[in-house]
Design an enzyme around this catalytic site. Structure first.
Site, PDB file in Angstrom:
ATOM      1  N   ASP A  36      -5.792 -22.968  -3.529  1.00 32.93           N
ATOM      2  CA  ASP A  36      -6.123 -21.917  -4.502  1.00 32.93           C
ATOM      3  C   ASP A  36      -6.728 -22.596  -5.732  1.00 32.93           C
ATOM      4  O   ASP A  36      -6.303 -23.708  -6.103  1.00 32.93           O
ATOM      5  CB  ASP A  36      -4.835 -21.173  -4.901  1.00 32.93           C
ATOM      6  CG  ASP A  36      -5.130 -19.826  -5.541  1.00 32.93           C
ATOM      7  OD1 ASP A  36      -4.785 -18.796  -4.933  1.00 32.93           O
ATOM      8  OD2 ASP A  36      -5.731 -19.793  -6.640  1.00 32.93           O
ATOM      9  N   GLU A 156      -7.429  -7.152   6.706  1.00 31.55           N
ATOM     10  CA  GLU A 156      -5.963  -7.022   6.686  1.00 31.55           C
ATOM     11  C   GLU A 156      -5.583  -5.561   6.478  1.00 31.55           C
ATOM     12  O   GLU A 156      -6.308  -4.824   5.815  1.00 31.55           O
ATOM     13  CB  GLU A 156      -5.376  -7.905   5.576  1.00 31.55           C
ATOM     14  CG  GLU A 156      -5.961  -7.686   4.173  1.00 31.55           C
ATOM     15  CD  GLU A 156      -5.302  -6.586   3.376  1.00 31.55           C
ATOM     16  OE1 GLU A 156      -4.226  -6.148   3.768  1.00 31.55           O
ATOM     17  OE2 GLU A 156      -5.884  -6.171   2.351  1.00 31.55           O
ATOM     18  N   LEU A 158      -2.225  -4.720   5.414  1.00 33.01           N
ATOM     19  CA  LEU A 158      -0.862  -5.039   4.990  1.00 33.01           C
ATOM     20  C   LEU A 158      -0.455  -4.179   3.807  1.00 33.01           C
ATOM     21  O   LEU A 158      -1.078  -4.250   2.747  1.00 33.01           O
ATOM     22  CB  LEU A 158      -0.766  -6.516   4.578  1.00 33.01           C
ATOM     23  CG  LEU A 158      -1.311  -7.551   5.573  1.00 33.01           C
ATOM     24  CD1 LEU A 158      -1.260  -8.950   4.967  1.00 33.01           C
ATOM     25  CD2 LEU A 158      -0.520  -7.500   6.874  1.00 33.01           C
ATOM     26  N   ARG A 159       0.589  -3.391   4.005  1.00 33.29           N
ATOM     27  CA  ARG A 159       1.102  -2.614   2.874  1.00 33.29           C
ATOM     28  C   ARG A 159       1.960  -3.502   1.994  1.00 33.29           C
ATOM     29  O   ARG A 159       2.777  -4.268   2.520  1.00 33.29           O
ATOM     30  CB  ARG A 159       1.977  -1.456   3.372  1.00 33.29           C
ATOM     31  CG  ARG A 159       1.231  -0.369   4.074  1.00 33.29           C
ATOM     32  CD  ARG A 159       2.200   0.537   4.796  1.00 33.29           C
ATOM     33  NE  ARG A 159       2.886  -0.184   5.865  1.00 33.29           N
ATOM     34  CZ  ARG A 159       3.863   0.321   6.614  1.00 33.29           C
ATOM     35  NH1 ARG A 159       4.285   1.541   6.402  1.00 33.29           N
ATOM     36  NH2 ARG A 159       4.426  -0.392   7.574  1.00 33.29           N
ATOM     37  N   GLU A 160       1.810  -3.402   0.688  1.00 29.53           N
ATOM     38  CA  GLU A 160       2.701  -4.147  -0.196  1.00 29.53           C
ATOM     39  C   GLU A 160       4.126  -3.660   0.068  1.00 29.53           C
ATOM     40  O   GLU A 160       4.353  -2.471   0.262  1.00 29.53           O
ATOM     41  CB  GLU A 160       2.336  -3.907  -1.665  1.00 29.53           C
ATOM     42  CG  GLU A 160       1.083  -4.633  -2.060  1.00 29.53           C
ATOM     43  CD  GLU A 160       0.782  -4.511  -3.552  1.00 29.53           C
ATOM     44  OE1 GLU A 160       1.725  -4.396  -4.351  1.00 29.53           O
ATOM     45  OE2 GLU A 160      -0.404  -4.516  -3.890  1.00 29.53           O
ATOM     46  N   GLY A 258       2.957  14.493  -3.867  1.00 30.72           N
ATOM     47  CA  GLY A 258       3.616  13.870  -5.013  1.00 30.72           C
ATOM     48  C   GLY A 258       2.649  13.765  -6.172  1.00 30.72           C
ATOM     49  O   GLY A 258       1.762  14.608  -6.334  1.00 30.72           O
ATOM     50  N   GLY A 262      -1.515   5.110  -6.135  1.00 25.81           N
ATOM     51  CA  GLY A 262      -1.910   4.103  -7.125  1.00 25.81           C
ATOM     52  C   GLY A 262      -2.098   2.791  -6.409  1.00 25.81           C
ATOM     53  O   GLY A 262      -2.399   2.774  -5.211  1.00 25.81           O
ATOM     54  N   CYS A 265      -5.393  -1.047  -4.128  1.00 22.41           N
ATOM     55  CA  CYS A 265      -6.263  -0.908  -2.954  1.00 22.41           C
ATOM     56  C   CYS A 265      -6.986   0.431  -2.864  1.00 22.41           C
ATOM     57  O   CYS A 265      -8.219   0.460  -2.847  1.00 22.41           O
ATOM     58  CB  CYS A 265      -5.452  -1.155  -1.695  1.00 22.41           C
ATOM     59  SG  CYS A 265      -4.630  -2.750  -1.717  1.00 22.41           S
TER      60      CYS A 265
HETATM   61  C1  UGA Z   1      -2.761   0.103   1.490  1.00 28.22           C
HETATM   62  C2  UGA Z   1      -2.892   0.322   3.010  1.00 28.22           C
HETATM   63  O1  UGA Z   1      -1.828   1.188   3.463  1.00 28.22           O
HETATM   64  C3  UGA Z   1      -2.845  -1.003   3.773  1.00 28.22           C
HETATM   65  O2  UGA Z   1      -3.070  -0.768   5.162  1.00 28.22           O
HETATM   66  C4  UGA Z   1      -3.955  -1.918   3.231  1.00 28.22           C
HETATM   67  O3  UGA Z   1      -3.969  -3.169   3.872  1.00 28.22           O
HETATM   68  C5  UGA Z   1      -3.728  -2.125   1.728  1.00 28.22           C
HETATM   69  O4  UGA Z   1      -3.767  -0.845   1.068  1.00 28.22           O
HETATM   70  C6  UGA Z   1      -4.840  -3.013   1.221  1.00 28.22           C
HETATM   71  O5  UGA Z   1      -5.990  -2.567   1.198  1.00 28.22           O
HETATM   72  O6  UGA Z   1      -4.602  -4.192   0.961  1.00 28.22           O
HETATM   73  P1  UGA Z   1      -0.747  -0.269  -0.224  1.00 28.22           P
HETATM   74  O7  UGA Z   1      -1.759  -0.083  -1.296  1.00 28.22           O
HETATM   75  O8  UGA Z   1       0.211  -1.408  -0.307  1.00 28.22           O
HETATM   76  O9  UGA Z   1      -1.469  -0.412   1.219  1.00 28.22           O
HETATM   77  O10 UGA Z   1       0.113   1.045  -0.229  1.00 28.22           O
HETATM   78  P2  UGA Z   1       0.400   2.293   0.722  1.00 28.22           P
HETATM   79  O11 UGA Z   1       1.736   2.166   1.321  1.00 28.22           O
HETATM   80  O12 UGA Z   1      -0.719   2.542   1.637  1.00 28.22           O
HETATM   81  O13 UGA Z   1       0.446   3.456  -0.375  1.00 28.22           O
HETATM   82  C7  UGA Z   1      -0.654   3.720  -1.226  1.00 28.22           C
HETATM   83  C8  UGA Z   1      -0.320   4.795  -2.228  1.00 28.22           C
HETATM   84  O14 UGA Z   1      -0.289   6.080  -1.604  1.00 28.22           O
HETATM   85  C9  UGA Z   1       1.022   4.633  -2.937  1.00 28.22           C
HETATM   86  O15 UGA Z   1       0.857   4.900  -4.312  1.00 28.22           O
HETATM   87  C10 UGA Z   1       1.897   5.701  -2.311  1.00 28.22           C
HETATM   88  O16 UGA Z   1       2.903   6.168  -3.180  1.00 28.22           O
HETATM   89  C11 UGA Z   1       0.864   6.780  -2.020  1.00 28.22           C
HETATM   90  N1  UGA Z   1       1.273   7.707  -0.932  1.00 28.22           N
HETATM   91  C12 UGA Z   1       1.367   7.250   0.336  1.00 28.22           C
HETATM   92  C13 UGA Z   1       1.494   9.038  -1.211  1.00 28.22           C
HETATM   93  O17 UGA Z   1       1.409   9.484  -2.378  1.00 28.22           O
HETATM   94  N2  UGA Z   1       1.841   9.883  -0.191  1.00 28.22           N
HETATM   95  C14 UGA Z   1       1.956   9.445   1.083  1.00 28.22           C
HETATM   96  O18 UGA Z   1       2.266  10.275   1.970  1.00 28.22           O
HETATM   97  C15 UGA Z   1       1.733   8.108   1.357  1.00 28.22           C
END
Ligand code: UGA
Length: 437
Positions: A36, A156, A158-160, A258, A262, A265
């Site tokens: 890095d 990728e 990957l969900r955080e 909801g 946020g 991504c």
């Molecule tokens: C997202 C994608 O799900 C991953 O597949 C992807 O790899 C990642 O972005 C990325 O591009 O690196 P992430 O941002 O970690 O992952 O979060 P998510 O679990 O997808 O949730 C995103 C947002 O949507 C959160 O704020 C969550 O609260 C919101 N959400 C999700 C809702 O408001 N309602 C839902 O039903 C689901």
């Protein structure tokens, strides 16, 4: 396959994606060298520290180091020389226009080129716009012959908070390649993971990532727009999501209404995809609407709380949950920050609590808000409990205890629809949810 016959891997960029990728490959038996440009991060990792919050990652990194399969170095050229496959995992932040900034990718491509001493497979894993593969290829071929390398795309997903699970148990692996050699090598890298593999060209693989994230964001905004209709009609959004989502053609996931999405991504990728579509001469206005619904959802939530309290002026509000979703300390584009901003602007006194992201929030908000030591301490003497992020600990709150320590009108503003409206109103709370009035 014995470790000796496994390709050796370099990961460039130890942010969230890079570190998870490296630690997971190491856990699968590969030898992974991480590099890095931020040498403080490398020093920290070499001392056993972890620069990001991701459940399970510290243990995995520690194991990788102990088994000598995970190494952190500062010299990128040397790390390339000893690797067969190089994953580019550097950041691609948005420019003010919304386009992805590829400066780091370009810089890394030329550094990689300087380390090429035999055939290398260069894989982009960061979320990048279409044509980034071509850009990397043109940079590297400025230094070495095209026979000595291939560029592939392996986005990728990957969900955080669930990144390790997602890496080891993906729904699919997408491989964008331009040669048989690159395809076979990447398939070897993923041979130990059970998942369907979609093999395509580099450009198509690149766009799959943007389409996936944009579609998930679309689902969230769609259900949030339906929730507003549901509020007007007096119907129940939770049952709507269930009734609609059980249709396997639609699916239940990402239909939780909801206060919107946020994180780093979805908002960024929507903008980036909009720009990509424009490059292809299509005005993808739907993507802008997805964003607009999302941004206005926070104000919609506040517009439902305001009449219950009369005004926000001088009202004491407990805000629970600051990270953009549970399982992470990430507050980038977190709905909590927008809601706090609005509440403060209208004269409310806000006390906040989050199980992991308090320190990050303190840097941003300083003394503008009060900080609770736990949920109950945060709620004490407040008129409104505003739930913004659905951490498990908040779902399990003892509501009788909450009621005793709150003040009239005992408002529960449930930004994630986690409480049972009948139960809480039965206890004497005023309940504000999304789409379930
Ligand atoms: C997202 C994608 O799900 C991953 O597949 C992807 O790899 C990642 O972005 C990325 O591009 O690196 P992430 O941002 O970690 O992952 O979060 P998510 O679990 O997808 O949730 C995103 C947002 O949507 C959160 O704020 C969550 O609260 C919101 N959400 C999700 C809702 O408001 N309602 C839902 O039903 C689901």
């Amino acid at each position: 396959m014995s470790p000796a016959s496994l390709p050796s891997i370099s990961v460039v960029g130890v942010g969230h994606v890079g570190l998870v990728t490296a630690a997971c490959f190491a856990s699968l038996g590969f030898t992974v060298t991480c590099v890095d440009s931020n040498h403080d991060k490398i020093d920290l990792l070499n001392k056993g520290g972890i620069p990001i919050y991701e459940p399970g990652l510290p243990e995995l990194v520690r194991k990788g180091i102990q088994r000598k399969r995970l190494v952190f170095v500062k010299d990128i050229v040397r790390s390339i020389k000893t690797s067969d496959v190089i994953f580019i995992c550097v950041g691609t932040p948005p420019k003010p226009s919304g386009e992805a900034d590829l400066e780091a990718v370009q810089k890394v491509a030329s550094q990689i080129a300087q380390g090429i001493n035999s055939y290398k497979l260069i894989v982009e894993k960061s979320t990048v716009p279409v044509y980034t593969g071509e850009l990397i290829k043109s940079i590297v071929s400025g230094y070495v012959n095209e026979d000595l390398f291939d560029v592939a795309s392996n986005p990728e997903f990957l969900r955080e908070g669930k990144a390790i699970y997602d890496f080891i148990h993906p729904d699919r692996i997408v491989i964008g390649v331009e040669s048989e050699r690159a395809e076979q090598l990447l398939k070897k890298v993923y041979a130990r993971i059970k998942a369907p593999i979609v093999v395509t060209n580099v450009k198509t693989a690149e766009i799959i990532k943007h389409v996936s994230n944009s579609f998930l964001a679309l689902k969230v905004s769609f259900i949030n727009a339906v929730a507003r209709v549901s509020d007007g009609l007096g119907t129940d959004i939770q049952k709507i999501s269930e009734g609609v989502g059980l249709d396997t053609r639609i699916g239940r996931a990402f239909l939780n209404a909801g206060i919107g999405f946020g994180g780093s991504c979805f908002p960024k990728d929507l903008d980036a995809f909009y720009h990509i579509a424009r490059m292809a001469h299509y005005d993808f206005a739907l993507l802008n609407e997805v964003k607009t619904i999302n941004i206005t959802q926070r104000d919609y939530f506040l517009s439902k709380i305001r009449p219950v309290l009369g005004t926000f002026q001088d009202k004491k509000i407990a805000l629970l949950g600051l990270s953009f979703k549970p399982g992470t300390d990430d507050i980038r584009d977190a709905p909590s920050l927008v809601i706090i901003d609005r509440l403060l602007a209208e004269g409310a006194k806000v006390k906040v609590y989050d199980p992991v992201s308090m320190e990050k929030v303190k840097i941003v908000l300083g003394k503008d808000v009060e900080y609770g030591s736990d949920p109950y301490d945060t709620i004490r003497n407040t008129e409104c409990l505003c739930l913004v992020t659905e951490w498990e600990m908040f779902k399990r709150l003892n509501l009788s205890k909450v009621k005793k320590s709150m003040r009239k009108p005992y408002c529960i503003a449930d930004g994630r629809n986690v409480f049972d409206p009948d139960e809480v109103t039965g206890m004497g709370f005023k309940y504000v949810g999304i789409g379930r009035s």
